[in-house]
Design a protein around this motif. Sequence first.
Motif, PDB file in Angstrom:
ATOM      1  N   THR C 301       0.811  -1.228   0.000  1.00 33.43           N
ATOM      2  CA  THR C 301       0.000   0.000   0.000  1.00 33.43           C
ATOM      3  C   THR C 301       0.838   1.269   0.000  1.00 33.43           C
ATOM      4  O   THR C 301       0.346   2.318  -0.386  1.00 33.43           O
ATOM      5  N   VAL C 302       2.087   1.159   0.442  1.00 34.39           N
ATOM      6  CA  VAL C 302       2.931   2.350   0.465  1.00 34.39           C
ATOM      7  C   VAL C 302       4.389   1.931   0.366  1.00 34.39           C
ATOM      8  O   VAL C 302       4.798   0.940   0.968  1.00 34.39           O
ATOM      9  N   SER C 303       5.161   2.677  -0.405  1.00 31.97           N
ATOM     10  CA  SER C 303       6.598   2.444  -0.488  1.00 31.97           C
ATOM     11  C   SER C 303       7.335   3.647   0.070  1.00 31.97           C
ATOM     12  O   SER C 303       7.106   4.774  -0.379  1.00 31.97           O
ATOM     13  N   ALA C 304       8.191   3.400   1.056  1.00 30.49           N
ATOM     14  CA  ALA C 304       9.062   4.458   1.571  1.00 30.49           C
ATOM     15  C   ALA C 304      10.409   4.276   0.887  1.00 30.49           C
ATOM     16  O   ALA C 304      11.012   3.200   0.968  1.00 30.49           O
ATOM     17  N   ILE C 305      10.856   5.304   0.193  1.00 32.35           N
ATOM     18  CA  ILE C 305      12.019   5.199  -0.690  1.00 32.35           C
ATOM     19  C   ILE C 305      13.168   6.014  -0.111  1.00 32.35           C
ATOM     20  O   ILE C 305      13.016   7.215   0.158  1.00 32.35           O
ATOM     21  N   CYS C 306      14.296   5.358   0.119  1.00 35.31           N
ATOM     22  CA  CYS C 306      15.443   6.027   0.708  1.00 35.31           C
ATOM     23  C   CYS C 306      16.171   6.856  -0.351  1.00 35.31           C
ATOM     24  O   CYS C 306      16.412   6.377  -1.464  1.00 35.31           O
ATOM     25  N   THR C 307      16.526   8.056   0.002  1.00 32.34           N
ATOM     26  CA  THR C 307      17.324   8.884  -0.901  1.00 32.34           C
ATOM     27  C   THR C 307      18.773   8.873  -0.409  1.00 32.34           C
ATOM     28  O   THR C 307      19.045   8.509   0.736  1.00 32.34           O
ATOM     29  N   PRO C 308      19.703   9.269  -1.263  1.00 30.16           N
ATOM     30  CA  PRO C 308      21.121   9.189  -0.892  1.00 30.16           C
ATOM     31  C   PRO C 308      21.448  10.033   0.341  1.00 30.16           C
ATOM     32  O   PRO C 308      20.783  11.052   0.604  1.00 30.16           O
ATOM     33  N   ASP C 309      22.434   9.630   1.069  1.00 32.08           N
ATOM     34  CA  ASP C 309      22.906  10.386   2.229  1.00 32.08           C
ATOM     35  C   ASP C 309      23.188  11.829   1.831  1.00 32.08           C
ATOM     36  O   ASP C 309      23.720  12.105   0.759  1.00 32.08           O
ATOM     37  N   GLY C 310      22.822  12.722   2.684  1.00 27.89           N
ATOM     38  CA  GLY C 310      23.092  14.129   2.444  1.00 27.89           C
ATOM     39  C   GLY C 310      22.006  14.834   1.659  1.00 27.89           C
ATOM     40  O   GLY C 310      22.010  16.058   1.513  1.00 27.89           O
ATOM     41  N   PHE C 311      21.068  14.059   1.168  1.00 30.96           N
ATOM     42  CA  PHE C 311      19.943  14.635   0.423  1.00 30.96           C
ATOM     43  C   PHE C 311      18.723  14.651   1.331  1.00 30.96           C
ATOM     44  O   PHE C 311      18.448  13.684   2.027  1.00 30.96           O
TER      45      PHE C 311
END
Lengths: 396, 396, 396, 396
Positions: C301-311
Amino acid sequence: MSFQNPVFIPGPTNIPEALRKACDMPTIDHRSPLFGQILHPARRGVRQVLKSDTAKVFIFPSTGTGGWETALTNCLSAGDKVLAARNGMFSHRWIDMCQRHGLDVQIVETPWGDGLPADRYEEILTADTSHQIKVVLATHNETATGVKSDIAAVRKALDAAGHPALLFVDGVSSIGSMDFRFDDWSVDVAVAGSQKGFMLPAGLAIVGFSAKAMEATKTAALPRTFFDVHDMAKGYDNNAYPYTPAVGLLNGLNEACTMLLAEGLENVFARHTRIATGVRAAVDAWGLNLCAASPDVYSDTVSAICTPDGFNATDIVTHAAETYGVAFGVGLGEVAGKVFRIGHLGSLTDVMTLSGIATAEMCMVDLGLDIKLGSGVAAAQEFYRLNPAARLQNAA
Amino acid sequence: MSFQNPVFIPGPTNIPEALRKACDMPTIDHRSPLFGQILHPARRGVRQVLKSDTAKVFIFPSTGTGGWETALTNCLSAGDKVLAARNGMFSHRWIDMCQRHGLDVQIVETPWGDGLPADRYEEILTADTSHQIKVVLATHNETATGVKSDIAAVRKALDAAGHPALLFVDGVSSIGSMDFRFDDWSVDVAVAGSQKGFMLPAGLAIVGFSAKAMEATKTAALPRTFFDVHDMAKGYDNNAYPYTPAVGLLNGLNEACTMLLAEGLENVFARHTRIATGVRAAVDAWGLNLCAASPDVYSDTVSAICTPDGFNATDIVTHAAETYGVAFGVGLGEVAGKVFRIGHLGSLTDVMTLSGIATAEMCMVDLGLDIKLGSGVAAAQEFYRLNPAARLQNAA
Amino acid sequence: MSFQNPVFIPGPTNIPEALRKACDMPTIDHRSPLFGQILHPARRGVRQVLKSDTAKVFIFPSTGTGGWETALTNCLSAGDKVLAARNGMFSHRWIDMCQRHGLDVQIVETPWGDGLPADRYEEILTADTSHQIKVVLATHNETATGVKSDIAAVRKALDAAGHPALLFVDGVSSIGSMDFRFDDWSVDVAVAGSQKGFMLPAGLAIVGFSAKAMEATKTAALPRTFFDVHDMAKGYDNNAYPYTPAVGLLNGLNEACTMLLAEGLENVFARHTRIATGVRAAVDAWGLNLCAASPDVYSDTVSAICTPDGFNATDIVTHAAETYGVAFGVGLGEVAGKVFRIGHLGSLTDVMTLSGIATAEMCMVDLGLDIKLGSGVAAAQEFYRLNPAARLQNAA
Amino acid sequence: MSFQNPVFIPGPTNIPEALRKACDMPTIDHRSPLFGQILHPARRGVRQVLKSDTAKVFIFPSTGTGGWETALTNCLSAGDKVLAARNGMFSHRWIDMCQRHGLDVQIVETPWGDGLPADRYEEILTADTSHQIKVVLATHNETATGVKSDIAAVRKALDAAGHPALLFVDGVSSIGSMDFRFDDWSVDVAVAGSQKGFMLPAGLAIVGFSAKAMEATKTAALPRTFFDVHDMAKGYDNNAYPYTPAVGLLNGLNEACTMLLAEGLENVFARHTRIATGVRAAVDAWGLNLCAASPDVYSDTVSAICTPDGFNATDIVTHAAETYGVAFGVGLGEVAGKVFRIGHLGSLTDVMTLSGIATAEMCMVDLGLDIKLGSGVAAAQEFYRLNPAARLQNAA
């Protein structure tokens, strides 16, 4: 803008909640199969409401007036002879349209308040031995005078005269509210609109054509494109229209037919008679008369009520709108200022009707008429409570 | 019935929430002052959208086709000569209507994909020294081919020839989306519909008449009643219609004009150009060509996209509907099977448009075309992100 | 205010047209039999969606948070011991609520991104030989991290320990979208809200109570009135509520259940898995990772998407709203700034989802991330076209 | 399900068209700035309707009952003493809630039909020299008996006794319909709901807290999370809620306040008095009495009408629903079977009210009461026509 009170105009009617929602539709592709799933059931539904097994039903993004024009332009040529009685504003306008399209109308002037003179029709048709008359016009319910006419009698007149003329019936303010029999009466073109018995917003001309009327289209030379039934028929064969259809209204029409047929047409008609009888009881209690000359022509969809000489009936309508926020109908044409009209068709209950009657009473008293407050209401209440609505009884 | 996806047909468009609500109105009395408070602002709004100070605006419960018929029947008589170019299905249909109404059309056959040949118009008009040609027809935006024409050039052709013919412009798929200048171009009759730039459901023919066109109505002998502009004008003078108006749609039209004018017409046009440019970037990335012959005739409301020889473009439309629940437009007439159309007018955002482009890609790949998934989307994304929508930037 | 684009927040979802209409209801008497015709089918429908034959369903005019409070206050007394794992913001908040109501919570700190540690539960429950733990809390789907947990495993932990504690499951963002088995898993209280799987506006707390939970209410001493299930039950027995119900939302809930059950729950779940898989294909194509630690805990139902460090991942959400008018979810609590979330539950199609993916791409490129435009879209397109939606295939 | 007739229950009221549309909103992101543009104006609007410059307004997805609980749990601790009079079902229920939350309520039993006994309050408060009483409850309008109370007098009682207790006022069926003065009366907590004076569907608890009440929250120890005003305040500071808000209803509330304030609160109150006076004229004409003991306590939002001994007043309500499709209110608690209630608050016109009166008459006659049909209607008509609605007069 206040939308709290019901309207009591003879159409557009109060719109049932379900029909408002059916019309309020997002855009779909009107060239997709989905559209066919709205169009074809709607057309079948209309045919059933017309009590016909055979009528070809066409639905134009237009109004009843466009339906009249559809009837004339598809079946007639300039110079063709038409027989019509003028007994109210709407028959008058159809006649006017004929004349503007170069048709030769034999007009039977008829008192406003009377029904169509079937006997005069028979005389004229019998005399027309060379069958010059191509079409007989018949206004089933004269919305201006609250007069219904006997279409079966008009058909009998044609048959008695052995006359082949087409029978065009304006059922704008009757179809879906009062008994209408396309097949039994051998109607050739029936004209209706979305905003009366179908309880929808205005915007659709709904017509039924008999096989004989379709045959007549082959030689009819009046120019037509927008209202051409052959373009329309060709479109329908492809789940489509020759131009962009009013999809939401068609969806509403489909739902309206479903509602009417689920209730049962005879029940729908009885419901209108019942509501109308209550209104007429009120008129009687007020000591006023209907414009309609006699009970056999009382309309079940609208009552035109005569006010005393010297009184401007239109003042009631203006006053009701300004002081009470209620819409009644004014008198039109010959009866302008002499009558006001209470529309009682479509989506109405006892309770709504009583509020209209109560408002009319207040207006008449406000304007100096000798009316007793509560008198019309009491008469209608008495009728309604002794003749309760069938459906609600069953729901009890 | 699913209403989740946007539609990408060249009208009716996706309907903005506010316009759905404006149209979904309870019944009011269409003979009351309240109705005037809807009708007159709506007419004024349309006039502003037409960029006119003088046009008389008439609004019929009908469609653009009815608008064509209004133009012809109110200004012409049987046998009158009309000049028209045929460069697509809609110009073809208007010509066909002329012929069915007994008009004598001089047709300039023009390649489908080209704009109107203003130079040919000038030659013909110059040669018509006896001024037999009464009307020049001009389709501003050919919805079938995605081609816009230069109406200013057509006006110049008339002026250069010193020819008094009326100029009728079909702006059904341009008005409210692309620059249209009734006064600057001395248009005599402009025709629009509710379901394109006005972003409403179908159901209204919207026309503007110049003083010269109104003058022509006095001698025009084609029969007309439903579409008669004088009946309509007389009604408007009394806050009314000659028959029952489509009140909800008129209320929607009033609101639509308010929205367009609040955004600013130039901003509306720029928005359409911007969205269209993204679509064209996708087409380019796919290695496909538009039906429109050259950039100067690219329409900002619809793109007709040519598919490779031997491929049936209509399959894309069918497949999109069946597999992805998305509506595109098929090719019509001469270009049937050769093009599919993406409508990009009215209520659209980058985000909605990208979903349409993505769907077209999937369909083309599903059907075996050599298209790279994501390629068109990426091209459009690049354009949209480098040219962000003005309004949202400001809102930031 | 623009409503053109779909939303991609993890609830409230996009509302299907039919549900908007079901909720938008005129006032009825909430003490009339008519109300019972809405209430009881809605409760039966919810029970079926819970896959339960026995759950007592209560529906409060509130939200999921109110559902949590209903669970706690009806079954527990101050000082009671509760076992709960904290693996995200929503499990955190439920724990916080327990503490504010004077409950003694044994917290199992769990990495955000992991599922519930059923083995740890088993150890703790086994060690609790005196059965001090009265309730085990389990968040079925952590909306903050996009992590689903194995409730069957939690049940097994209870059973393996032979522990009589009640099992309370937060199914707010799973019920109606992902497989939930009230009876099979011997859930004691299930908590849902109207605005997720049921695709309605927020405003209803929906709870199911087992017989064992109902039994616990008899001794539970936490104060409660608004959320008292016995008052509610007594009301239901009389077709009523202990106060004024949110009738329109209940009507919508009834319709929502009808829609879900007509589609078939397994089909509903498969549809969510399919849409989610397309989103995950895009994330993969972008070279990014989900917050969810492993495929077995990927939420549908939901995707939590990691962004690169520092962003700062929240910038994506802000930029999407400001520049493209699209709503994504921000990271919350421990993962604030580290993830952004794409909600993909409820009323969504391939086409809508692709527009969300395309928007995320544009935002990431705009903000300087090394993402190729069209890459995620292409990956999702490829998945969707090779795995077409079942329903539309059949409709072909 | 028929929605044709107005309802005459004392809330939820008939919903104005504009408010139905305001509530029926697509999903937006409730964490976006857009949401703040709904939330903050709605809160400011409520504060104006409360006639307060200082009240902190909190709005919960709940109902008036939840508002009561908000008041109690945020300001009190178990064992705290509360003073309250019981003069009807709603004051009874609030007292019951106190007791269930462990509060010690000193109850002043008061005849059902009387207003709050301010003099008894003063005696008790004066006697409470140690200021054990923390809160005085006051039901402004007892919906069960149609009795309004003098809150200014209650405030005077507190002041005369020099007592620091908080004043909590239940204004659920008065606020937005009858004069309410948060600041002038030094109210500490005011409780309202969406479905009465605000004319919306049920689903919102609306409360105003004074600075003194906010101060009390610091020591209040009753457990609370869902109804915690500090969580709510913290959310508001971030344009947000501590959980998912009912956005559509909040949008409706904003619009409702705009409507009420545009009309002018004094005009709104006068309108309610006027409509109510017509209903009372009808009751008088029927020869019946109100439950309310004297004119100074007549409610302007609901009339509870006593029927003769031996007659079951509830039969009127049942019969009206079954036979006429009209909803009245039954008697509750001590007056069950002895009274029936006509709600006359919110969106009502003369015309609608007359239809309710007419229906009550029919029911009473149907059930054998000695009532003359039309008598109550005539009395109300006479009042309404001699005291026409100000707004419509001006519109003339």
